[in-house]
Design a protein around this motif. Structure first.
Motif, short mmCIF file in Angstrom:
data_model
loop_
_atom_site.label_atom_id
_atom_site.label_comp_id
_atom_site.label_asym_id
_atom_site.label_seq_id
_atom_site.Cartn_x
_atom_site.Cartn_y
_atom_site.Cartn_z
N ILE A 1 0.84 -1.20 0.00
CA ILE A 1 0.00 0.00 0.00
C ILE A 1 0.88 1.25 0.00
O ILE A 1 0.65 2.19 -0.77
CB ILE A 1 -0.94 -0.01 1.22
CG1 ILE A 1 -1.85 -1.24 1.17
CG2 ILE A 1 -1.77 1.27 1.29
CD1 ILE A 1 -2.63 -1.48 2.44
N GLU A 2 1.92 1.27 0.86
CA GLU A 2 2.87 2.39 0.87
C GLU A 2 3.55 2.53 -0.48
O GLU A 2 3.71 3.65 -0.99
CB GLU A 2 3.93 2.17 1.95
CG GLU A 2 3.46 2.35 3.37
CD GLU A 2 4.57 2.10 4.37
OE1 GLU A 2 4.32 2.27 5.57
OE2 GLU A 2 5.69 1.72 3.95
N ILE A 3 3.97 1.41 -1.05
CA ILE A 3 4.67 1.45 -2.33
C ILE A 3 3.79 2.08 -3.40
O ILE A 3 4.24 2.94 -4.17
CB ILE A 3 5.12 0.04 -2.74
CG1 ILE A 3 6.23 -0.46 -1.78
CG2 ILE A 3 5.62 0.02 -4.18
CD1 ILE A 3 6.65 -1.89 -2.01
N ARG A 4 2.53 1.68 -3.47
CA ARG A 4 1.62 2.25 -4.47
C ARG A 4 1.43 3.74 -4.24
O ARG A 4 1.42 4.53 -5.20
CB ARG A 4 0.28 1.52 -4.43
CG ARG A 4 0.32 0.10 -4.98
CD ARG A 4 -1.09 -0.40 -5.28
NE ARG A 4 -1.92 -0.44 -4.09
CZ ARG A 4 -2.06 -1.51 -3.30
NH1 ARG A 4 -1.38 -2.62 -3.57
NH2 ARG A 4 -2.84 -1.47 -2.24
N GLN A 5 1.26 4.14 -2.99
CA GLN A 5 1.04 5.56 -2.69
C GLN A 5 2.26 6.39 -3.09
O GLN A 5 2.12 7.48 -3.67
CB GLN A 5 0.74 5.74 -1.21
CG GLN A 5 -0.61 5.16 -0.78
CD GLN A 5 -0.79 5.19 0.73
OE1 GLN A 5 0.18 5.30 1.49
NE2 GLN A 5 -2.03 5.05 1.17
N LEU A 6 3.44 5.90 -2.79
CA LEU A 6 4.66 6.63 -3.14
C LEU A 6 4.87 6.68 -4.65
O LEU A 6 5.28 7.71 -5.20
CB LEU A 6 5.87 5.99 -2.45
CG LEU A 6 5.89 6.09 -0.92
CD1 LEU A 6 6.99 5.20 -0.33
CD2 LEU A 6 6.10 7.53 -0.48
#
Length: 669
Positions: free
Chosen positions: A149-154
């Motif tokens: 989820i963090e990776i997609r947001q970044l």
């Protein structure tokens, strides 16, 4: 050398990345964590940050991100209004974000089952959760898959994302790791780096003859998914398996530099700016990793973080936080031209996704490398012949035969050894030839003008002869593994000591008018006075300090750091202090004085420092070749000017000495 310069210029894109976990930890201490993280990340991006590092997830990090809440068995019982069970020491995890609950639960289940922990269902107040059959303190440390989820947001923000993977999962599970890499590839990730002391798969037991081990399987996964790696420099504990992995993936590697948590807590804006500039420009770093962990400030009585320092260092100290990098008003910037970002652009670097160097090869490279090896052996043999003339041919023959044998058995050892010996031989030979020339040309009748002209010519001649080792060293160590510091030039301390010692032996024992044994006996029989004891003590202390500054282990004072920064900002390339401020001026002054005063030849021994230092500059293979050339030439030029000043001071002092009738200085006979 030309092929190496082509390789070094094949990748000039650079990334400045932030530790995203640190941002989450900063946000966790604020009233609105999510808004804080978004605000600070936007501010960093405007300053020039274009990437983020994410780690293998932990329950603690999920808590900072607002995804989970973790309870001990006693805490969970109190929340549910029941009496704790004294035999229950499990961990209770509640998923707080309904939109992400299913995905986070899958990561937690997979991760803890991989650690051999039983996971069961749990719920509280209508929210899903799980129970982990492990104590809370232990559970908080166990790594899991990096948060997708963090990776997609970044990635949606346009940031380059670099996951850090470890070898902390036991046993090694290649299928799970391959699934992670496939998810990275789907998210647009093209590079990873490592957390801990080994690459994934390193700890796997050997599968048996003919079967790939964990590192080999990991390398295949990386290549299959088109993912490279980033290698951090100057780690206290080298990452085990990194060199092997890099070779298996055809050196799809970039160099990374980390400013640690402890350093970031105290570093000043100008120091951070200089550090970023030097890392990228001087050491082929293509990923600068900035930590920003919050720390307790007892003096201020609150938690502090280095985000303001990072922003000021990147875009200029007086630029408003809302301005984009490079948008500072004239006169409000800091450093070369508005902070590290503008400084790097000034030197031709661009910001984007870093790529590995594209290796260029010289035509007939194998033949040229063989000629370089013969040249190195010949150079060493010449120095042997300067001390023992009858052995020069034997030394060359032994070098060729022994070198060929060693190259067959251990080629890396042979190449590194020959590079070291050639680097020692050239400055040694140059100084010995200088001593011979001065002994032949010394005369009472030479005017100061003629001595000065001869001194300048001999100064340049000696430097050129010392540089004879440079193409040999570059050719021998012309491999991408040296550029990436996966292998290094060996014997730096010996290089810094041997030419000085050999030059001293030649000056004091191979003097005219006596044999080596006779000169040694005369020196040993010389009466020792208190003055000589004091002089030896001073020279010994200076020698210890000099050797402590070789390599990268020496400490640098604040005054020296300021002086280095001044040189860097003035010339764009920092010449080496031991060359332009010490060795070269002493060498020029020593040549000038030795043309008249025989005992001034000891200055030539001290001047050898600069001769070996020029060669040592090119032994730093991770420094761009063009920069090393500029550094050496700048050192020679400045050293010449300072040396001329020393000579002028001597001439004035000599005239004053004679004018006041203090006696005649002893001249050569």
């Amino acid at each position: 050398m030309y092929a190496r310069s082509q390789t070094e210029s094949s990748a000039d894109q650079t990334a400045i990345v932030i530790d995203y976990r640190d941002l989450l930890q900063i946000g966790a201490g604020k009233a609105d964590p999510e808004a804080t993280v978004k605000h600070e990340l936007n501010r960093l991006m405007q300053a020039g940050v274009n990437g983020a590092v994410v780690y293998e997830s932990t329950l603690e990090e999920f808590g900072w991100a607002g995804e989970t809440e973790v309870y001990s068995a006693a805490e969970a019982a109190a929340l549910q209004g029941r009496v704790p069970d004294k035999n229950d020491n499990r961990t209770y995890v509640l998923f707080l974000n309904p939109d992400h609950a299913a995905e986070i639960e899958g990561i937690v289940r997979e991760g803890f089952e991989a650690h051999g922990v039983t996971v069961s269902d749990w719920a509280m107040d209508g929210r899903k959760g799980v129970i982990l059959d492990i104590g809370k303190d232990d559970a908080m440390l166990r790594p899991m898959q990096p948060n997708p989820i963090e990776i997609r947001q970044l990635r949606d923000l346009g940031l380059w994302v670099v996951p850090r993977l470890s070898d902390r999962f036991e046993p090694f599970n290649a299928e799970r790791l391959d699934a992670w890499l496939k998810s990275f590839k789907a998210a647009g990730i093209d590079r990873i780096t490592f957390d801990g002391d080994a690459v994934p798969g390193f700890s796997e037991e050997s599968p048996g003859p003919g079967k790939p081990d964990g590192v080999q399987r990991f390398a295949y996964m990386l290549q299959n998914n088109g993912i490279g790696i980033a290698s951090f420099e100057n780690l206290k504990t080298p990452v085990q398996g990194l060199g092997k992995l890099a070779k298996l993936i055809d050196y799809n590697v970039i160099r990374a530099h980390s400013v640690t948590d402890q350093e970031m807590a105290v570093i000043k804006t100008d120091a951070l700016e200089d550090r970023i500039l030097l890392a990228v420009k001087d050491r082929n770093i293509r990923m600068v990793f900035l930590n920003a962990i919050p720390s307790r400030d007892a003096l201020k009585g609150k938690l502090t973080n280095p985000l303001d320092t990072i922003v000021d260092a990147l875009q200029g100290e007086k630029v408003e936080s809302g301005q984009a990098a490079g948008g500072a008003a004239e006169g409000e910037n800091h450093g070369l031209s508005g902070g590290a970002v503008q400084g790097l652009k000034h030197f031709g670097f661009t910001f984007g996704v870093p790529h590995a160097f594209q290796v260029h090869h010289a035509p007939a490279e194998t033949l040229l490398r063989g000629l370089a090896m013969l040249g190195g052996i010949a150079l060493v043999s010449i120095v042997v012949g300067m001390f023992l003339p009858s052995l020069i041919a034997l030394a060359f023959a032994a070098g060729v035969v022994g070198g060929a044998g060693l190259y067959v058995l251990k080629p890396t050892l042979m190449v590194q050894s020959l590079a070291l010996f050639a680097a020692i031989a050239a400055p040694t030979a140059a100084v010995i030839l200088l001593v011979r020339r001065l002994r032949a040309n010394r005369s009472d009748g030479l005017s100061a003008g003629r001595r000065l002209g001869s001194a300048v010519l001999l100064y340049l001649r000696t430097a050129l002869l010392s540089m004879a080792a440079i193409p040999i060293v570059v050719a021998l160590l012309n491999h991408i593994s040296y550029n990436l510091v996966l292998q290094q030039f060996r014997g730096v301390s010996l290089l810094h000591a041997a030419p000085i010692a050999l030059a001293a032996v030649y000056v004091f024992l191979y003097g005219p008018g006596g044999s080596v044994i006779g000169n040694a006996r005369r020196i040993l029989m010389t009466p020792i006075t208190v003055f000589w004891i004091a002089a030896i003590g001073v020279l010994g202390a200076a020698g210890l300090y000099y050797m402590s500054r070789t390599g990268n282990a020496g400490t640098v004072s604040g005054i020296e750091l300021t002086f280095r920064s001044l040189l860097e900002n003035t010339f764009g390339v920092r010449p080496r202090t031991k060359e332009f401020l010490l060795g070269h001026p002493i060498m020029l002054a020593g040549i000038f004085l030795t043309l008249r005063y025989r005992y001034a030849s000891f200055l030539l021994v001290l001047g050898t420092i600069a001769q070996l230092s020029m060669v040592d500059t090119f032994a730093h293979i991770h420094t761009p070749l063009a920069l090393s050339i500029a550094r050496v030439l700048l050192g020679l030029g400045l050293g010449l000017l300072i040396g001329l000043v020393l000579i002028a001071v001597w001439q004035v002092g000599e005239r004053i000495w004679k004018r006041f009738g203090l006696g005649e200085l002893r001249e050569a006979k």
